[in-house]
Design an enzyme around this catalytic site. Structure first.
Site, mmCIF file in Angstrom:
data_model
loop_
_atom_site.group_PDB
_atom_site.id
_atom_site.type_symbol
_atom_site.label_atom_id
_atom_site.label_comp_id
_atom_site.label_asym_id
_atom_site.label_seq_id
_atom_site.Cartn_x
_atom_site.Cartn_y
_atom_site.Cartn_z
ATOM 1 N N HIS A 209 10.472 -7.841 -17.593
ATOM 2 C CA HIS A 209 11.446 -6.897 -18.167
ATOM 3 C C HIS A 209 12.431 -7.530 -19.147
ATOM 4 C CE1 HIS A 209 14.109 -8.730 -15.229
ATOM 5 N NE2 HIS A 209 15.121 -8.189 -15.868
HETATM 6 C C1 UD1 Z 1 19.396 -5.023 -16.615
HETATM 7 C C2 UD1 Z 1 20.149 -6.352 -16.614
HETATM 8 C C3 UD1 Z 1 19.208 -7.469 -16.177
HETATM 9 C C4 UD1 Z 1 18.549 -7.145 -14.856
HETATM 10 C C5 UD1 Z 1 17.822 -5.804 -14.993
HETATM 11 C C6 UD1 Z 1 17.129 -5.418 -13.717
HETATM 12 C C7 UD1 Z 1 21.924 -6.554 -18.315
HETATM 13 C C8 UD1 Z 1 22.273 -7.140 -19.641
HETATM 14 N N1 UD1 Z 1 20.621 -6.686 -17.946
HETATM 15 O O1 UD1 Z 1 18.427 -5.074 -17.651
HETATM 16 O O2 UD1 Z 1 19.958 -8.664 -16.039
HETATM 17 O O3 UD1 Z 1 17.626 -8.156 -14.501
HETATM 18 O O4 UD1 Z 1 18.803 -4.815 -15.345
HETATM 19 O O5 UD1 Z 1 16.514 -4.196 -13.818
HETATM 20 O O6 UD1 Z 1 22.772 -6.002 -17.658
HETATM 21 N N2 UD1 Z 1 16.645 2.738 -17.660
HETATM 22 C C9 UD1 Z 1 16.040 3.774 -16.990
HETATM 23 N N3 UD1 Z 1 16.497 4.084 -15.736
HETATM 24 C C10 UD1 Z 1 17.506 3.403 -15.151
HETATM 25 C C11 UD1 Z 1 18.088 2.338 -15.845
HETATM 26 C C12 UD1 Z 1 17.640 2.005 -17.088
HETATM 27 O O7 UD1 Z 1 15.144 4.416 -17.487
HETATM 28 O O8 UD1 Z 1 17.894 3.737 -14.024
HETATM 29 C C13 UD1 Z 1 16.208 2.379 -19.024
HETATM 30 C C14 UD1 Z 1 17.382 2.413 -19.988
HETATM 31 O O9 UD1 Z 1 17.499 3.642 -20.574
HETATM 32 C C15 UD1 Z 1 17.048 1.332 -20.976
HETATM 33 C C16 UD1 Z 1 16.190 0.382 -20.191
HETATM 34 O O10 UD1 Z 1 15.782 1.035 -19.004
HETATM 35 O O11 UD1 Z 1 16.310 1.833 -22.038
HETATM 36 C C17 UD1 Z 1 16.930 -0.891 -19.895
HETATM 37 O O12 UD1 Z 1 18.085 -0.671 -19.072
HETATM 38 P P1 UD1 Z 1 19.385 -1.603 -19.225
HETATM 39 O O13 UD1 Z 1 20.367 -1.280 -18.171
HETATM 40 O O14 UD1 Z 1 19.833 -1.567 -20.634
HETATM 41 O O15 UD1 Z 1 18.932 -3.091 -19.005
HETATM 42 P P2 UD1 Z 1 17.735 -3.737 -18.195
HETATM 43 O O16 UD1 Z 1 16.696 -4.143 -19.165
HETATM 44 O O17 UD1 Z 1 17.323 -2.892 -17.024
#
Ligand code: UD1
Length: 365
Positions: A209
């Site tokens: 991820h």
């Molecule tokens: C975040 C953390 C990372 C951790 C990871 C675990 C930061 C900078 N990164 O990264 O350290 O290892 O979480 O999962 O804080 N999304 C969904 N549903 C959700 C949450 C997110 O669909 O419940 C989508 C968001 O819209 C986004 C993507 O997933 O497009 C990434 O989510 P984001 O919170 O930006 O960061 P992660 O890559 O999950």
């Protein structure tokens, strides 16, 4: 005295669960600390958040900041503005943050600016790689932390090197491992098409991820091809993070890979525990595989958890896909190293933290 416990993303939930349990136990025994659980809402869907609250017996958050998705700065700004308001409505005596996600950093800064002391659980770890958002979060959080709770001697050394005084560093172990050991007898087999045919010890698990691995279609495709091409017919189970799913929507995926939904905690760790090996770019997974003695390959150029490589079962392969086939060959030939368990990763970290907090907050009054 009131402690704000901050959680925002999936890997935070495993880290706060035992702290909440320890605080609740002490409070029932007459301990002085109360807590307020603040969910920033950085992770918001059932698969990434709700399921973890249920399985890990975490109470409903007292406050949900509901920040949702956004750029790094959008998420940081929204969390700071909303958490600042929470503190202005009712001040806490301490803000406790865990890990290295955007929620960790944003709340630590908002609290310290209002002169609310900050405790950081999993402080001091460093990858040295400033291209990772998590590394910036670690540096910024530790710059405004009063009390540092650490998982390893490496973390202690990093903090000392950056000038943190000895009496602010508390080497307590790893709360993620408290959660693992508390739940290990409760793991349950996952439910997905073909799950019943999985033979324990005869499949691999993949999780990816990190933006550097999954945001670029070509790079992700090359890694998946390398894994599929050298798995020698062993099933490869790939629970897909939402971030990775977005990129995969535009790539044909090799058939050997079985793409499944992100799994709840008990199901995911059942898969890991019974796997022949794990290929990952996660940090937490390398800790869990180390404790369960499962071979682990990390597709990153650096790690902030070197003890998983030195003591544990983890090997740092780098991000060049050509490193994957020889490593998988060694695994399939049964030539993976045996690992040990890092110091104080014993399932008793959260009670140590709570005992220390009682002492520190009594002194600070
Ligand atoms: C975040 C953390 C990372 C951790 C990871 C675990 C930061 C900078 N990164 O990264 O350290 O290892 O979480 O999962 O804080 N999304 C969904 N549903 C959700 C949450 C997110 O669909 O419940 C989508 C968001 O819209 C986004 C993507 O997933 O497009 C990434 O989510 P984001 O919170 O930006 O960061 P992660 O890559 O999950």
């Amino acid at each position: 005295m009131l402690i704000d416990i901050i959680a925002g993303t999936r890997p935070n939930f495993m880290k706060i669960a035992p702290i909440i349990r320890a605080l609740t136990t002490r409070s029932a025994e007459g301990g002085p600390l109360r807590f307020r659980l603040i969910h920033t809402g950085q992770h918001y869907d059932q698969r990434m958040s709700g399921a973890f609250f249920q399985q890990l017996e975490i109470p409903e958050p007292d406050v949900n900041l509901e920040v949702g998705s956004g750029t790094q700065a959008e998420q940081t700004g929204a969390i700071m503005v909303r958490y600042e308001q929470v503190l202005m409505d009712r001040r806490a005596d301490l803000c406790l943050v865990v890990g290295d996600v955007t929620s960790t950093m944003a709340c630590a800064i908002a609290a310290q600016k209002l002169h609310v002391p900050v405790a950081h659980v999993e402080a001091g770890i460093r990858s040295g790689d400033w291209s990772m958002p998590e590394e910036i979060n670690r540096l910024a959080t530790d710059a405004v932390t009063n009390w540092f709770f650490t998982t390893s001697a490496h973390a202690n050394a990093n903090l000392r090197r950056s000038g943190v005084e000895e009496d602010r560093i508390f080497f307590v172990g790893n709360t993620m491992i408290d959660t693992l050991l508390y739940n290990i007898d409760r793991f349950v087999p996952p439910v997905f098409d073909g799950a019943a045919d999985l033979e324990p010890g005869r499949y691999l698990v993949v999780t990816l991820h990190r933006p550097s691995n999954v945001d670029d279609v070509g790079r992700l495709r090359a890694m998946l091809d390398a894994i599929a091409g050298s798995a020698a017919g062993i099933p490869v189970i790939f629970p897909v993070h939402p971030r990775t799913a977005k990129t995969l929507a535009s790539v044909p995926v090799p058939e050997t890979l079985r793409l499944i939904e992100p799994q709840p905690y008990l199901e995911f760790n059942w898969l890991v525990k019974h796997a022949m090996g794990v290929i990952t770019d996660s940090g937490g997974v390398t800790e869990e595989t180390t404790v369960m003695g499962v071979p682990c390959m990390t597709l990153r150029d650096s790690t902030e958890r070197p003890e998983t490589v030195e003591t544990g079962t983890n090997a740092l392969l780098g991000t060049d896909p050509s490193a994957i086939p020889p490593a998988l060959e060694r695994l399939l030939a049964g030539q993976w190293k045996q690992g040990g368990i890092p110091e104080l990763w014993d399932g008793k970290t959260a009670p140590r933290i709570v005992a220390e907090l009682e002492r520190l907050l009594a002194r600070a009054r």
